[in-house]
Structures are given as structure tokens and as C-alpha cells.
Design a protein around this motif. Structure first.
Motif, PDB file in Angstrom:
ATOM      1  N   VAL A 170      34.256  36.744  35.145  1.00 47.47           N
ATOM      2  CA  VAL A 170      35.352  36.364  36.039  1.00 47.47           C
ATOM      3  C   VAL A 170      36.697  36.794  35.462  1.00 47.47           C
ATOM      4  CG1 VAL A 170      36.528  34.430  37.177  1.00 47.47           C
ATOM      5  CG2 VAL A 170      34.043  34.445  37.010  1.00 47.47           C
ATOM      6  N   PHE A 171      36.818  36.785  34.125  1.00 52.11           N
ATOM      7  CA  PHE A 171      38.085  37.178  33.507  1.00 52.11           C
ATOM      8  C   PHE A 171      38.420  38.640  33.785  1.00 52.11           C
ATOM      9  CE2 PHE A 171      40.716  38.738  29.990  1.00 52.11           C
ATOM     10  CZ  PHE A 171      41.792  37.862  30.101  1.00 52.11           C
ATOM     11  N   VAL A 172      37.404  39.498  33.828  1.00 52.13           N
ATOM     12  CA  VAL A 172      37.635  40.912  34.136  1.00 52.13           C
ATOM     13  C   VAL A 172      38.182  41.055  35.559  1.00 52.13           C
ATOM     14  CG1 VAL A 172      36.494  43.138  34.559  1.00 52.13           C
ATOM     15  CG2 VAL A 172      35.958  41.826  32.505  1.00 52.13           C
ATOM     16  N   ILE A 173      37.643  40.279  36.493  1.00 53.40           N
ATOM     17  CA  ILE A 173      38.138  40.305  37.876  1.00 53.40           C
ATOM     18  C   ILE A 173      39.570  39.793  37.930  1.00 53.40           C
ATOM     19  CG2 ILE A 173      37.786  39.434  40.227  1.00 53.40           C
ATOM     20  CD1 ILE A 173      34.801  39.217  39.593  1.00 53.40           C
ATOM     21  N   PHE A 174      39.842  38.704  37.191  1.00 52.03           N
ATOM     22  CA  PHE A 174      41.201  38.148  37.133  1.00 52.03           C
ATOM     23  C   PHE A 174      42.175  39.169  36.545  1.00 52.03           C
ATOM     24  CE2 PHE A 174      44.529  35.944  34.699  1.00 52.03           C
ATOM     25  CZ  PHE A 174      45.107  35.175  35.703  1.00 52.03           C
ATOM     26  N   TYR A 175      41.759  39.827  35.489  1.00 53.55           N
ATOM     27  CA  TYR A 175      42.603  40.847  34.851  1.00 53.55           C
ATOM     28  C   TYR A 175      42.874  41.996  35.812  1.00 53.55           C
ATOM     29  CZ  TYR A 175      43.947  44.724  31.812  1.00 53.55           C
ATOM     30  OH  TYR A 175      44.604  45.792  31.259  1.00 53.55           O
ATOM     31  N   ALA A 176      41.843  42.432  36.539  1.00 50.17           N
ATOM     32  CA  ALA A 176      41.993  43.554  37.470  1.00 50.17           C
ATOM     33  C   ALA A 176      43.018  43.221  38.554  1.00 50.17           C
ATOM     34  CB  ALA A 176      40.645  43.896  38.098  1.00 50.17           C
ATOM     35  N   ILE A 177      42.965  42.013  39.088  1.00 48.28           N
ATOM     36  CA  ILE A 177      43.928  41.604  40.113  1.00 48.28           C
ATOM     37  C   ILE A 177      45.324  41.495  39.505  1.00 48.28           C
ATOM     38  CG2 ILE A 177      44.609  39.698  41.636  1.00 48.28           C
ATOM     39  CD1 ILE A 177      41.652  39.189  42.150  1.00 48.28           C
ATOM     40  N   SER A 178      45.426  40.888  38.330  1.00 49.64           N
ATOM     41  CA  SER A 178      46.723  40.714  37.665  1.00 49.64           C
ATOM     42  C   SER A 178      47.378  42.057  37.370  1.00 49.64           C
ATOM     43  CB  SER A 178      46.551  39.939  36.355  1.00 49.64           C
ATOM     44  OG  SER A 178      45.985  38.676  36.585  1.00 49.64           O
ATOM     45  N   LEU A 179      46.590  43.011  36.855  1.00 43.97           N
ATOM     46  CA  LEU A 179      47.136  44.329  36.538  1.00 43.97           C
ATOM     47  C   LEU A 179      47.541  45.075  37.813  1.00 43.97           C
ATOM     48  CD1 LEU A 179      47.869  46.254  34.288  1.00 43.97           C
ATOM     49  CD2 LEU A 179      45.532  47.153  34.339  1.00 43.97           C
ATOM     50  N   SER A 180      46.805  44.846  38.890  1.00 46.22           N
ATOM     51  CA  SER A 180      47.182  45.435  40.182  1.00 46.22           C
ATOM     52  C   SER A 180      48.564  44.964  40.599  1.00 46.22           C
ATOM     53  CB  SER A 180      46.158  45.059  41.262  1.00 46.22           C
ATOM     54  OG  SER A 180      44.873  45.519  40.940  1.00 46.22           O
ATOM     55  N   LEU A 181      48.823  43.677  40.411  1.00 42.97           N
ATOM     56  CA  LEU A 181      50.128  43.112  40.761  1.00 42.97           C
ATOM     57  C   LEU A 181      51.224  43.677  39.859  1.00 42.97           C
ATOM     58  CD1 LEU A 181      49.105  39.379  41.336  1.00 42.97           C
ATOM     59  CD2 LEU A 181      49.310  41.199  43.025  1.00 42.97           C
ATOM     60  N   LEU A 182      50.901  43.914  38.579  1.00 44.98           N
ATOM     61  CA  LEU A 182      51.886  44.497  37.662  1.00 44.98           C
ATOM     62  C   LEU A 182      52.221  45.932  38.053  1.00 44.98           C
ATOM     63  CD1 LEU A 182      53.521  44.133  34.995  1.00 44.98           C
ATOM     64  CD2 LEU A 182      51.584  45.204  33.823  1.00 44.98           C
ATOM     65  N   SER A 198      57.673  44.932  44.375  1.00 42.64           N
ATOM     66  CA  SER A 198      58.111  43.540  44.523  1.00 42.64           C
ATOM     67  C   SER A 198      57.487  42.685  43.432  1.00 42.64           C
ATOM     68  CB  SER A 198      57.713  43.012  45.906  1.00 42.64           C
ATOM     69  OG  SER A 198      58.233  41.718  46.132  1.00 42.64           O
ATOM     70  N   GLU A 199      57.985  41.471  43.260  1.00 44.76           N
ATOM     71  CA  GLU A 199      57.427  40.545  42.268  1.00 44.76           C
ATOM     72  C   GLU A 199      56.227  39.854  42.897  1.00 44.76           C
ATOM     73  OE1 GLU A 199      56.112  38.310  39.565  1.00 44.76           O
ATOM     74  OE2 GLU A 199      56.764  37.150  41.294  1.00 44.76           O
ATOM     75  N   LEU A 200      55.078  39.985  42.249  1.00 45.20           N
ATOM     76  CA  LEU A 200      53.851  39.441  42.818  1.00 45.20           C
ATOM     77  C   LEU A 200      53.062  38.591  41.841  1.00 45.20           C
ATOM     78  CD1 LEU A 200      52.790  42.767  44.562  1.00 45.20           C
ATOM     79  CD2 LEU A 200      53.668  40.731  45.723  1.00 45.20           C
ATOM     80  N   PHE A 201      53.383  38.674  40.556  1.00 46.17           N
ATOM     81  CA  PHE A 201      52.617  37.929  39.556  1.00 46.17           C
ATOM     82  C   PHE A 201      52.949  36.439  39.620  1.00 46.17           C
ATOM     83  CE2 PHE A 201      51.720  36.193  35.354  1.00 46.17           C
ATOM     84  CZ  PHE A 201      50.448  36.678  35.112  1.00 46.17           C
ATOM     85  N   PHE A 202      54.223  36.089  39.426  1.00 49.48           N
ATOM     86  CA  PHE A 202      54.621  34.680  39.434  1.00 49.48           C
ATOM     87  C   PHE A 202      54.626  34.100  40.845  1.00 49.48           C
ATOM     88  CE2 PHE A 202      56.690  36.536  35.686  1.00 49.48           C
ATOM     89  CZ  PHE A 202      56.237  35.678  34.695  1.00 49.48           C
TER      90      PHE A 202
END
Length: 436
Positions: free
Chosen positions: A386-398, A404-408
Motif C-alpha cells: 500500500v505504501f508504494v501506491i501511496f508514494y505513487a499518488i503523492s509523487l504524482s501530486l508533486l 497547482s498545490e495538491l499535496f497539502f
């Protein structure tokens, strides 16, 4: 002159990140690459658009990148000892197997959710003919430009259940990628399993019905990042492979083409060719940021960080704990050209508490992604991670930081909490029913 300065500065940052990490896919490399891409588009269009940006805007963009880099590299790269290499302990790399009869229930739930959402969608927009779908979506977008979109007309339970399909699609993509590389590692021929393809296909129509391309783009970017991460995990080495870089860049081009060509399907204006459309989306926000920094309009929010903590504030409002003011989403028009109402991630940070906000939030981003990427490098879990999926989404937002700001504002929200809850439940379900 500032455009050239911006281009060469981010080219320099990008080269430094490659030399330091020796990894094209590190978070800082991709962060610099995204701004390098935006600055190239600015270079190619500033004369056509007849626009200029001030040195203050250049300073904010480059200063933010430096702060991010400091947080990302310090102290990991300079103070701590070099991370010890993983010992020779062998980890079994195997395919993830879920019986079709059991996975049928996941597909059945996805189908029911799709039908439910479609029913309420048709009821909300008054859809009578698919031939008029684009016009209906365009008018609907205009009527709900400052609201919650189509979800405001759909029961909240159904709206939240939609994330089950998203979660199932992400898990299916993860399994497909893992099994493909596992088969290659075992020198076996891999036959793509239809059940996972069906699961993905039952999610994709919901991205259209939701009236926005955001979820679709994040899904495609996440898929691309998961391919890279899982590939590197199997070969026990996180570094740049020219073949993988080429495939990654081709994947990005395909995503950009999909982003542009699907605009009418999502009710967007169809004016302009592919290059013009992409340019305004990924270079326009920098023009808008400059417009904002010149003091053309001011934010007068009562609540601290109203924009950057949008996800948290929206959740508190639904609980009846706060009453929120409307977000400032001024559309920027320069020389008769409309550049939209997004201003890069820095506008959200600057709106919270000026330059201090930029420093604070960029430091947090740099440190968080340094920690996440270090954890990803240590990953030897070939189960559903699940962490790999979370990382993939987070890096996509970065990667979308110049947009635009999407992480916070987005990832830290109830909606993404529900998404990852469904992912955890699916992981538990698949692990429970797996054949040994």
C-alpha cells in the motif's frame, strides 16, 4: 531575459539532482523536471502571448526549489552515513494470485457502484442523448465552477463509494505490474489476467462522469510511477536506466495527449491545438502567479491556510464545525488570452503566510519525500504494498507542483482517507483468499 534565466536555472537544478542521486526518478529530479518543462513552454510562448514575468516571480520559483532541495538532501546525504546495502538475503519474488471466483465479488461491487453513480448522474444533468454529452458537461461545469461539481448532486454515500472503484483500479494495476515483472524474473511468459483489466475499465467511466480530468491524470501518472518503482525493486537497484527513462518520457507524452484530447469529453473548451492547450495549462500558472504577486488581487481569508488546507477545512465544514468563505479563484485574462485560475503550488503557500509559508511548506515537502523515497528504496515487499501506491499518488501530486498545490490541499483530506481505507480492505481481502 527572465524566461531564459528560469530555463537555465531549472536545467542546472535538474542536472545537479542527476549527478547527486544518479537517479532520474528521484522526487527532486522529477520536481525540477516538471518546472523545466513549464519553463520550456514559457520560452516558446512568451512572445506569442505578449506577456512578461517579473524578477520577483523568478526569485520565488527558484528560491522554493532551493529550499525543497535543502530539505531533501540535508541531512540525509551529507551527515548520515551512507545507507548500508541490503545483505545477500534472498527475498522470494513471486506473482500475486487471487482466484477469479473470489475477485468476481470485487468486480460485482464495482459494477453496482458504476450503475448507481450513472443513475444519479443522468438524473442530475438530465442526460437524454449521448450525442449531446459534451455540451451538457460544459454547461454543467459552468454552473458548478465554484461548487463541489457533480458530487454535490449525488448522494454522499454513492460519491464516497466511487472511491472503491478507484482503489480497485489502483490495486489491479499494482498486481498486473508486479506479476509482469515477476514472470520476467522467473523467465516465464506472462498472460495478462482479464479480471484486473475489467476492474480498471469499471473505474475509468467514473472519471468522466465526475466531470474532471484530475483523477484520470493522477491515476495514469501513478501507474507510470508504480511501473518504475516495482521495476527497480525487482532488480534491487534504484538508478537511471536509459530504457526505462525513454519509456517513462513516452508515457508522459501519452498522458499529455490524453489530457488534451479528452477535454471536450469532460466539458472543456475545445479551442486551440494540442500544443496551445498544454502550454496554457502548464506554463500559464506561472504567468498567473506573477499576476498575483504584482498585487492585482488580494486574499482576505478569515481562516489561516484556507487554500492549502482546503481538504481539512472542507471536512470540518461538513461536520458543522466551521463556516467557510469562498475560495479566491480569479480567472486571469492578459492581452485577451485566458490563462485560467491556477497559480502553481506557491500561491497556496504564499497565501498562508507570505515567504515564510513558502519556506515552511517546501521544507516539509522536501523532508517528507526524502523519507518516503528512502523507504521505497528499502522496499523488498513483493506483496501488495500500500505504501508504494501511496508514494505513487503523492509523487504524482508533486509532479503537478507547477500547476497547482495538491499535496497539502488534496492528499490530506477525507476523500483520500476513504480511498486508502478501501485499498487496505482490498489488500486484506486478496491476502485472505490467495491460493498458496
Amino acid at each position: 531575459m527572465v524566461y531564459y534565466l528560469l530555463f537555465f536555472t531549472f536545467l542546472f537544478f535538474f542536472c545537479i539532482s542527476l549527478i547527486k542521486d544518479k537517479d532520474f526518478f528521484s522526487p527532486y529530479s522529477l520536481f525540477c523536471l516538471s518546472y523545466l518543462f513549464s519553463s520550456i513552454l514559457l520560452l516558446l510562448n512568451f512572445k506569442i502571448w505578449g506577456v512578461t514575468i517579473e524578477f520577483n516571480t523568478y526569485f520565488l520559483l527558484t528560491f522554493g526549489a532551493i529550499v525543497f532541495g535543502i530539505a531533501y538532501y540535508f541531512p540525509f546525504k551529507f551527515i548520515l552515513k551512507k545507507r548500508k546495502k541490503i545483505n545477500g538475503e534472498q527475498v522470494k519474488k513471486t506473482q500475486i494470485i487471487c482466484p477469479t471466483k473470489k475477485y468476481f465479488w470485487v468486480i460485482a461491487i464495482e459494477l453496482i457502484i458504476l450503475l448507481l453513480y450513472t443513475y444519479f448522474f443522468v438524473k442530475a444533468v438530465g442526460l437524454t442523448s449521448l450525442s449531446d454529452f459534451s455540451n451538457i458537461m460544459h454547461n454543467y461545469r459552468l454552473n458548478t465552477a465554484y461548487g463541489d461539481g457533480i458530487d454535490s448532486y449525488i448522494p454522499s454515500v454513492v460519491s464516497q463509494l466511487r472511491k472503491f472503484n478507484w482503489a480497485a483500479a489502483l490495486v489491479s494495476v499494482y498486481i498486473l505490474i508486479n506479476n509482469m515483472f515477476a514472470a520476467k524474473y522467473e523467465e516465464k511468459k506472462y498472460k495478462i489476467e482479464l479480471k484486473y483489466i475489467i476492474s480498471i475499465l469499471l473505474y475509468l467511466p467514473l472519471t468522466v462522469l465526475a466531470g474532471g480530468r484530475f483523477d484520470l491524470i493522477i491515476f495514469l501518472l501513478s501507474t507510470l510511477i508504480m511501473i518504475v518503482v516495482i521495476f527497480n525493486s525487482f532488480r534491487n537497484k534504484f538508478s537511471s536506466s536509459f530504457k526505462m527513462i525513454k519509456k517513462f518520457l513516452i508515457g508522459l507524452v501519452i498522458i499529455l495527449v490524453i489530457f488534451s484530447t479528452t477535454r471536450t469529453l469532460f466539458g472543456r473548451n475545445s479551442n486551440g491545438d494540442l500544443f496551445e492547450h498544454i502550454s496554457k495549462y502548464f506554463a500559464g500558472p506561472i504567468i498567473n502567479l506573477d499576476y498575483y504577486l504584482r498585487g492585482n488581487f488580494m486574499d482576505n481569508y478569515i481562516h489561516f491556510g484556507r487554500e492549502i488546507f482546503k481538504g481539512i477545512y472542507d471536512f470540518l465544514e461538513k461536520l458543522g464545525l466551521v463556516k467557510l468563505e469562498e475560495l479566491s479563484r480569479k480567472f486571469v485574462v492578459i492581452n485577451g488570452l485566458e490563462f485560467g485560475n491556477v497559480y502553481t503550488a506557491y500561491k497556496y503557500m504564499y497565501s498562508a503566510c507570505g515567504l515564510i509559508g513558502v519556506v515552511l511548506f517546501q521544507l516539509i515537502l522536501g523532508r517528507v519525500f526524502a523519507l518516503m523515497y528512502d523507504n521505497i528504496k528499502k522496499n523488498r515487499n513483493f506483496d501488495i504494498n500500500v505504501f508504494v501506491i501511496f508514494y505513487a499518488i503523492s509523487l504524482s501530486l508533486l509532479i503537478l507542483h507547477p500547476f497547482s498545490e495538491l499535496f497539502f490541499s488534496t492528499l490530506i483530506s477525507f476523500n483520500y482517507f476513504v480511498l486508502f481505507l478501501f485499498i487496505w480492505l482490498l489488500k486484506f481481502f486478496i491476502n485472505k483468499v490467495r491460493l498458496n
